[in-house]
Design an enzyme around this catalytic site. Structure first.
Site, PDB file in Angstrom:
ATOM      1  N   THR A 145       9.417   2.168   1.088  1.00 57.81           N
ATOM      2  CA  THR A 145       9.263   1.512   2.387  1.00 57.81           C
ATOM      3  C   THR A 145       8.061   0.579   2.302  1.00 57.81           C
ATOM      4  O   THR A 145       7.037   0.914   1.708  1.00 57.81           O
ATOM      5  CB  THR A 145       9.162   2.531   3.545  1.00 57.81           C
ATOM      6  N   CYS A 160       3.232   1.844  11.809  1.00 60.95           N
ATOM      7  CA  CYS A 160       4.314   2.802  11.530  1.00 60.95           C
ATOM      8  C   CYS A 160       3.822   3.889  10.570  1.00 60.95           C
ATOM      9  O   CYS A 160       2.840   3.708   9.861  1.00 60.95           O
ATOM     10  CB  CYS A 160       5.504   2.098  10.896  1.00 60.95           C
ATOM     11  N   HIS A 168      10.900   6.183   8.291  1.00 60.11           N
ATOM     12  CA  HIS A 168       9.903   5.161   8.652  1.00 60.11           C
ATOM     13  C   HIS A 168       9.837   5.132  10.181  1.00 60.11           C
ATOM     14  O   HIS A 168      10.652   4.494  10.848  1.00 60.11           O
ATOM     15  CB  HIS A 168      10.369   3.820   8.080  1.00 60.11           C
TER      16      HIS A 168
END
Lengths: 282, 162
Positions: free
Chosen positions: B23, B29, B46
């Site tokens: 990711t 996040c 995520h």
């Protein structure tokens, strides 16, 4: 700004006349969608792409969109300007920024996300802010990084670390390294591109909005916030991501709470997915 | 052998030797990683926002977008791909939750995400064995199924193992 940077600005190609006209039209607070239409209907490539986008799966229409006026009405000004910038800027926003350790396409993603977020925060404005100007200003705000990038190759990690450990803005790291920053370089490029005053102010002052001409301060704050929200959502431009302070005076112009910031981040992802899906289908 | 990219709100898991889970550029996040030594299965979600009450429709469509629904969704995915496993036998690592410099409290979504992830894990009787969270850095997470390593990278800090 030193002579080398000035020469680098001069070396950048001019924008297409159609795009300059379109940006001039959108900078006026009194413009209508019809004014936008008058500019783009003479650009066959843009017209074809807009029709393709309007008929793409992202917009799920039962009836085919056959005219450019229908397409512009359906897509809205932000999409039309976004697509025009992408198509008419000759790859300017798609190029990698080696000096920021940023891959091809990162600047475009950051610019579009900043534009969308700047427009979204206008919902919470305490004073009138033109959300279409905020959107276009958001696309343009970081053009100066293209000028600086070549001069910063190999320096990104050291600059990021210095800013992080010293708790100062990446802008200061740029000034220390080059004697100028991406806001100054962007402003010089905006003059060369003959951009309207409102966009020049956004480009020159998006990291220090209080320096903008008084009437444009709320607009510049919209892009200042949009820039921060884009970086928070993971769309930075590489080494400098998250390393610019957020000016707390934004609260004078925007009534934001934790919940509204979360709402903006949520809508930002939804709108970004829609705009990129429809652009990808053209 | 594949690189599985996990986008915002994405949930993914694999037990296939050679696979990589990745990711990119986490800002506020948070990436939650579950590693199952018994099955050599690895999963990642995520997470973008702390609480799914913000949008019921999005919660159903993309449960990974929120910490409270994303963590259980990740556990379900790891069990679906690698077989049922007790949460106490799963190693958890988390990364991300950054913020911009000097942001006021309403912008502190990164910290809220981290707290919400820990709460969701706690509700499942678990917690992170390792974390690299908050601060002002963007993080990319890369997990090798073969080595079971969680590699973090950031422009200012280079590459390191969590």
């Amino acid at each position: 700004m030193n002579l080398e940077l000035k020469d680098a600005v001069k070396a950048i190609k001019p924008l297409s006349p159609a795009l300059v006209t379109l940006l001039g039209v959108t900078a006026s607070a009194e413009h209508s969608l019809n004014d936008v239409l008058k500019v783009i209907q003479f650009d066959s490539v843009l017209t074809a792409k807009l029709l393709q986008a309007a008929n793409s799966a992202a917009f799920r229409r039962s009836q085919e969109v056959e005219s450019v006026s229908m397409a512009v009405t359906l897509l809205g000004e932000r999409f039309v300007v976004g697509m025009a910038m992408d198509l008419c800027s000759d790859g300017f926003f798609e190029q990698p920024l080696a000096g920021y350790e940023s891959a091809a396409g990162d600047l475009w993603r950051h610019s579009i996300k900043t534009a969308l977020a700047a427009r979204l925060v206008c919902r919470y404005a305490r004073v009138p802010v033109d959300s279409n100007q905020a959107f276009t200003g958001g696309i343009l705000h970081d053009i100066g990084k293209v000028v600086l990038s070549t001069f910063l190759e190999g320096a990104a990690r050291g600059m990021a670390l210095a800013a992080l450990e010293g708790h100062f803005s990446y802008l200061e790291a740029e000034r220390e390294k080059l004697g100028g920053d991406h806001c100054e370089a962007g402003d010089a490029l905006a003059v060369q591109w003959r951009l309207p005053a409102c966009y020049r102010a956004v480009i020159a002052w998006h990291h220090s909005p209080d320096g903008a001409p008084e009437a444009l301060v709320p607009l510049v704050y919209a892009v200042h916030l949009g820039d921060a929200l884009a970086m928070m959502s993971g769309a930075g431009t590489g080494s400098d991501s998250l390393l610019y302070p957020l000016n707390p005076r934004h609260q004078d112009f925007f009534d934001l709470s934790s919940e509204s910031v979360q709402r903006v981040l949520l809508d930002l992802e939804n709108e970004f997915a829609m705009i990129t899906d429809s652009m990808a289908s053209t | 052998m594949a690189t599985i990219l996990i986008g915002i709100g994405g949930v993914g898991a694999s037990c296939t030797p050679g696979d990589i889970l990745k990711t990119m550029a986490l800002g506020s996040c948070v990436a939650v990683v579950l590693l199952v030594p018994q099955t050599r299965c690895v999963g990642m979600v995520h997470v973008a926002l702390p609480d799914s009450a913000l949008d019921e429709k999005k919660k159903l469509l993309v449960p990974g977008h929120f910490a409270d629904t994303g963590v259980p969704a990740l556990y379900d995915e790891v069990c679906r791909v690698g077989g049922r496993v007790a949460m106490r036998d799963v190693y958890v690592k988390i990364a991300g939750g950054a913020n911009v410099l000097g942001a006021a409290s309403m912008f502190d979504i990164g910290r809220r995400n981290v707290l919400a992830v820990k709460k969701a894990l706690w509700m499942m009787g678990s917690g992170p064995m390792a974390e690299h969270v908050e601060g002002n850095i963007s993080r990319t997470v890369t997990i090798s199924i073969d080595a079971g390593t969680v590699e973090l990278s950031s422009p200012s800090k280079g590459v390191w193992i969590l």
